[in-house]
Structures are given as structure tokens and as C-alpha cells.
Design an enzyme around this catalytic site. Structure first.
Site, PDB file in Angstrom:
ATOM      1  N   ASP A 216      39.395  40.324  35.453  1.00 25.51           N
ATOM      2  CA  ASP A 216      38.885  39.085  35.990  1.00 25.51           C
ATOM      3  C   ASP A 216      38.544  38.133  34.844  1.00 25.51           C
ATOM      4  O   ASP A 216      37.787  38.472  33.939  1.00 25.51           O
ATOM      5  CB  ASP A 216      37.638  39.394  36.821  1.00 25.51           C
ATOM      6  CG  ASP A 216      37.049  38.142  37.399  1.00 25.51           C
ATOM      7  OD1 ASP A 216      37.787  37.418  38.077  1.00 25.51           O
ATOM      8  OD2 ASP A 216      35.865  37.866  37.141  1.00 25.51           O
TER       9      ASP A 216
ATOM     10  N   THR B  15      40.368  31.593  38.498  1.00 28.16           N
ATOM     11  CA  THR B  15      39.607  31.353  37.270  1.00 28.16           C
ATOM     12  C   THR B  15      40.490  31.507  36.027  1.00 28.16           C
ATOM     13  O   THR B  15      40.407  30.705  35.104  1.00 28.16           O
ATOM     14  CB  THR B  15      38.432  32.329  37.155  1.00 28.16           C
ATOM     15  OG1 THR B  15      38.931  33.649  37.317  1.00 28.16           O
ATOM     16  CG2 THR B  15      37.410  32.055  38.229  1.00 28.16           C
ATOM     17  N   THR B  16      41.339  32.531  36.045  1.00 24.70           N
ATOM     18  CA  THR B  16      42.213  32.743  34.891  1.00 24.70           C
ATOM     19  C   THR B  16      43.164  31.559  34.751  1.00 24.70           C
ATOM     20  O   THR B  16      43.344  31.013  33.654  1.00 24.70           O
ATOM     21  CB  THR B  16      43.022  34.043  35.064  1.00 24.70           C
ATOM     22  OG1 THR B  16      42.114  35.084  35.404  1.00 24.70           O
ATOM     23  CG2 THR B  16      43.763  34.405  33.809  1.00 24.70           C
TER      24      THR B  16
ATOM     25  N   ASP C 156      34.934  38.287  46.858  1.00 24.29           N
ATOM     26  CA  ASP C 156      35.992  37.305  46.599  1.00 24.29           C
ATOM     27  C   ASP C 156      36.766  37.007  47.874  1.00 24.29           C
ATOM     28  O   ASP C 156      37.039  35.854  48.199  1.00 24.29           O
ATOM     29  CB  ASP C 156      36.971  37.834  45.547  1.00 24.29           C
ATOM     30  CG  ASP C 156      36.342  37.912  44.166  1.00 24.29           C
ATOM     31  OD1 ASP C 156      35.386  37.142  43.921  1.00 24.29           O
ATOM     32  OD2 ASP C 156      36.782  38.715  43.341  1.00 24.29           O
TER      33      ASP C 156
END
Ligand code: ADP
Ligand code: MG
Length: 535
Positions: free
Chosen positions: A61, A94-95, A385
């Protein structure tokens, strides 16, 4: 008096500082992006993080990797906040947001090195973002019921195994839909859905049930463990005699005074319990403690009580039962109460749980099962999530293709658009288009493929078939229509990643810009310095 020569040196120094400041900023961004890029996609590598005290955590993550890096650099910290915003707004991507930011900066630096002023790049990037947001809107389509589950599944890819992914996606979608049906608000808060974990059983035994479940036993086993509808009072405080404040003291001046003092305290407590009973309370939920005297007083008036209930639960119960949360028993009246439809205590895997059905929204709980604590923890994180993505989807079901398809489509459209811009911003829009390709490149590379070749293949396939949904499925390493492969993502995730990455890149460019302020934006400046830099 400053000579001409001195003036020239001073100016050069200023320029040099600007250049170096920006370079250092970009370098910080790139170092971070490298750390997370290899985790992108379902075949991305896991990172093993080792803390100062030697604790080991394995994750893929982006945010977790970044937060663990404990970086001090201001640019790096800003990137972390970009990914955190992405997580809060979209619960995914996010990545991608980090990888995009770094690439936008890298491409900007290339043009700056060739004499384009950062302010031109800033305004070009703004134009590109506006255009890109229109493009994704036009490529998006509304999800079918089947798609919805698939979108949630895509968001969990690489995080948990296939069986868990399916179970959690179904559960999350079901819970989000129920939340939407019952909500009178436009925005559904994922936190309205209570989650508990139970060790034992398989992930497929996980379920969604109506009512709010807490791992609790009633205060007094002599009171009933089952109630059919009644009135509930929620107390954000305790039922203890008021404690003496630190500097207060009682001076005992005559015999019997202490006994009278204690007696009076008891009487006060009795009055508070009586007030609770008088308004018609059947069920009492207390945030803090309830002392022994109060327990027996409550038993006498037949009130079932739960104490030390967490604030989050107080709020959920309050919403489900339409009860207000009162801070004090003084001034309570029947308006303060809510109503519940039922209460029942049950033992699951030999742990007592209580389930309260509210009469207004009833409330709902998702029970996540897993055989060991570490699996449970992983499942719970994945569900957090999933439920975030699912709640976003029931509010806006627009979807886009994953697998790099949307970024390739953006790159194609942006390049077309750039040719319509007469000024130097044209170059910035082109740089922006090229930055989009960092996502398919990383996906391909993490699948052991050549990044550039795949980008070219997808671009050609999209253009010749006039289909923006063609992308790379890394599970079979082939190009497909992503909706046929179920590699689909919420529009909201991509939109937020574009906005976050662009804003973030722009603010780094502006840090340099302040130092450049004295220069004419149109003069190619350190062209002559090209090649003299350390790279
Ligand atoms: P992020 O933190 O950005 O969500 P992930 O590691 O979750 O990073 O990877 C998300 C990317 O992986 C998205 O671009 C998504 O489209 C892509 N992806 C997911 N499943 C597949 C697949 N089967 N084939 C190719 N790409 C995929
Ligand atoms: Mg993801």
C-alpha cells in the site's frame, strides 16, 4: 559600490539557487516515487518495512510505505499529504497519485532545463488538468450491478486473495446499498456501517446484519438479555458520584459529618437514576463508568444498562434510534429518548455480543470472519477500503477502465489538444500527456513486460479501434477491453488522482518559481548551463 561584474555574479547565483532548489525538490519526489512505483498494480511487489524497533510489516500500500519512510523533506511530506487526501477522498489510487506527481515534476524539469519558465509549466498543467477532467467525464459510463462488484474487486486487487476479495466486495456493496436506501442524506459516510471482527470461521462466513452489534455484556446479569422495543437513553458521561476536584477537600469538623457527606452523594446518585427512570427509559447506554451503588439502583427500576460504550458506537446507536446524546441527567425529558425495536444478547465463538435494532435507521453491522488475528486484521483493512469505494460508488456509479487504458486515452487526447495551443503552454500540455503514461508503464514493468512497447501497443490499439477502454490486463499480459475483463475503477478515484497530482506538482514548481520571480518568463535562462549539472 557594486561593479557590473559583481552584479552579474549575484544574478547568476540567484538563478543557480532557484535551479538547485527545484532540482532538490524534484529529487525528493522521485526518490519517494521509486519506492512506491514497484508496488503498483496487482502484480506489484510487496514492500517489507522494518521499523526502528525491528517490527516487520509487509505491505503493498502506497500510503503505508510513505508513512513508514518518516521523511523530513518538505516536498516529500507534501507528497504524503497528497496520497493521504487521495485515501480520504477516494479510498484508493494512492500509489497512482504519487507516481503521477513524480512524473509531472520530472517532465517539467526537462523543459525547465531547456529554458521554459516554471510559471509556463504551471499554467500549462492547469490547462491540461481542466481538459483531462472533461475527457474522463466523457469516457466514463454508468456501472451495471455486476460492474459495481467488479469495481470494488479491482480496488482490492493485490491486497488480499481471490476468495476474500469476492466475499468482501459483495459484502461492501450490499452494505453500501442498504446505507443508501436508509439514508436521507446525499452523502453516505462509510463510518455509518459498523464493523466487527470475529476470530473463527472462514472469510465466506462473514455477513451483513441489521442492527448495531457491540462486543458487550449488560452490566447486571439479573436484568433481561432480551428486550422487545422500548425507550433508550444515551448518556455521554458516567453514573458515579461526582468526584471531588483535585483542590477541593472536605473538612471534618464534627462527628458523623463524613457519613452524612457520603449519604448525600448516594442520594444525589439516586436522584439521577430516578430522573432516568421517570422519563421512561428501558435501556441505558453509558459512555463512562457506572458504580456499584448505581447498578443496584438501576436494577430496582428495571433498566438494562451497558457501560463504557465507545463514542463511535454512541453515535451509531443515537442515529439508529433517533436518540440524542445527553451529557447530563439534569434536564432530560422524553424528547431526549430514542426508540429501539429489539435488543438481544448472543454468544458468538463464546464471546458475548449485544445487538440493538433501532427504530429509525435500524443500523447495520458487518461481521468479518477470519481464522487468525493477523488474517482478521488484513481482512478488516481490506474491508475498510472496500466499503469506502462501495459508498462512493452508490453515490456516483460512473466508471472508467483500469489497466492503464484511461491514462493512455488521456495521453492521446491531451496530445491532440496541445497542438491547438499557440503559446509555450503547448509544451507543458505535451509534458502532462507524457506523464500520464507513467501508470501503464509501471503496470507493464511490474508484470515483467517492456513498458514502452506496451504503451505503444495500447495507444495504437485504442486509436485504430476507436476504443478508449482498451488496456493491459496483467493477469494474461494481453490487451483487452477492460470492461470485458472487469478491470474497472470509479471515476472519482481517477479524478482525485489527477487533481491531487497536478496540485501537488504545481506547488513544488512554485517553490522554485518564487526564486525565479526576478527573471523574465520568456527568456530561455540557464540554457548555457545545460550539461554542467551533476547528472
Ligand atoms: P493504487 O494505490 O494507485 O490504487 P494499486 O496497487 O491498487 O495502486 O494499483 C492500481 C492500478 O492497478 C490501477 O491502475 C488499476 O487499473 C490497475 N489494475 C488492477 N487490476 C489490474 C489488472 N488485472 N490488469 C492491469 N491493471 C490492473
Ligand atoms: Mg488500489
Amino acid at each position: 559600490m557594486v561593479s557590473r561584474e559583481h552584479e552579474r555574479i549575484l544574478q547568476d547565483t540567484e538563478r543557480e539557487q532557484g535551479n538547485t532548489a527545484l532540482r532538490n525538490n524534484v529529487k525528493a519526489a522521485l526518490a519517494l516515487a521509486d519506492a512506491v512505483r514497484s508496488t503498483l498494480g496487482p502484480l506489484g511487489l510487496d514492500k517489507m518495512l522494518i521499523s526502528d524497533v525491528g517490527e516487520v510489516q509487509v505491505t503493498n500500500d502506497g500510503v503505508t510505505v510513505l508513512e513508514a519512510a518518516k521523511v523530513e523533506h518538505p516536498t516529500a511530506r507534501m507528497l504524503i499529504s497528497t496520497s493521504t487526501t487521495q485515501d480520504v477522498e477516494a479510498h484508493d489510487g494512492t500509489t497512482s497519485a504519487i507516481v503521477l506527481t513524480a512524473e509531472l515534476l520530472l517532465n517539467a524539469l526537462d523543459w525547465i532545463d531547456r529554458g521554459i519558465h516554471p510559471s509556463v509549466l504551471v499554467s500549462g498543467y492547469r490547462m491540461a488538468l481542466e481538459y483531462a477532467l472533461d475527457v474522463i467525464e466523457s469516457i466514463s459510463r454508468s456501472a451495471s450491478d455486476e460492474d459495481l462488484i467488479q469495481v470494488v474487486k479491482t480496488s482490492l486487487s493485490g491486497k488480499v486473495g481471490e476468495e476474500t476479495r469476492s466475499s468482501l466486495s459483495l459484502l461492501a456493496m450490499e452494505a453500501a446499498k442498504v446505507a443508501l436506501e436508509r439514508s436521507n442524506r446525499e452523502i453516505i459516510d462509510p463510518n455509518d456501517i459498523k464493523r466487527i471482527t470475529i476470530r473463527g470461521g472462514r472469510i465466506s462466513d462473514s455477513e451483513r446484519i441489521d442492527g448495531i452489534v457491540m462486543r458487550k455484556t449488560r452490566l447486571d446479569s439479573q436484568t433481561p438479555d432480551k428486550l422487545n422495543s422500548g425507550k433508550i437513553l444515551i448518556l455521554d458521561g458516567g453514573l458515579d458520584p461526582k468526584e471531588l476536584s483535585i483542590d477541593a477537600s472536605i473538612r471534618i469538623t464534627e462527628p458523623g459529618m463524613l457519613a452524612r457527606f457520603i449519604e448525600r452523594q448516594k442520594q444525589e446518585l439516586q436522584d439521577r437514576v430516578q430522573a432516568i427512570a421517570d422519563v421512561g427509559t428501558d435501556l441505558l447506554i453509558v459512555r463512562d463508568g457506572v458504580n456499584d451503588d448505581a447498578i443496584s439502583m438501576l436494577r430496582e427500576v428495571g433498566i438494562v444498562t451497558y457501560r463504557r460504550v465507545e463514542r463511535d458506537d454512541l453515535e451509531l446507536i443515537s442515529r439508529a434510534c433517533g436518540a440524542s446524546i445527553v451529557r447530563d441527567t439534569r434536564g432530560i425529558n422524553s424528547e431526549s429518548l430514542g426508540t429501539f425495536e429489539s435488543l438481544k444478547e448472543e454468544s458468538w465463538e463464546s464471546i458475548d455480543h449485544v445487538r440493538i435494532h433501532g427504530s429509525v435507521g435500524s443500523g447495520q453491522t458487518v461481521i468479518i470472519r477470519g481464522s487468525t488475528d493477523s488474517i482478521l486484521e488484513e481482512n478488516q483493512r481490506a474491508f475498510d477500503d472496500a466499503i469506502g469505494v462501495a459508498c462512493g460508488l452508490v453515490q456516483d456509479s460512473s466508471i472508467l477502465p483500469g489497466g492503464g487504458a484511461i491514462q493512455i486515452a488521456l495521453a492521446r487526447r491531451l496530445r491532440d489538444y496541445s497542438t491547438s495551443i499557440p503559446g509555450r503552454e503547448q509544451l507543458a500540455v505535451e509534458a502532462y500527456a507524457a506523464a500520464m503514461e507513467s501508470i501503464p508503464r509501471a503496470l507493464a514493468q511490474n508484470a515483467g513486460l517492456d513498458g514502452l512497447d506496451r504503451i505503444l501497443e495500447i495507444t495504437a490499439a485504442q486509436a485504430s479501434n476507436d476504443n478508449d477502454w482498451l488496456g493491459l490486463d496483467v493477469t494474461d499480459r494481453q490487451i483487452h477491453d477492460m470492461s470485458e475483463r472487469g478491470v474497472i475503477e470509479p471515476l472519482r478515484t481517477t479524478r482525485q488522482a489527477l487533481i491531487g497530482a497536478t496540485e501537488s506538482a504545481i506547488s513544488v514548481l512554485r517553490i522554485g518559481d518564487i526564486l525565479w520571480a526576478k527573471q523574465d518568463p520568456q527568456t530561455p535562462d540557464w540554457q548555457s548551463e545545460l550539461g554542467q549539472d551533476e547528472d
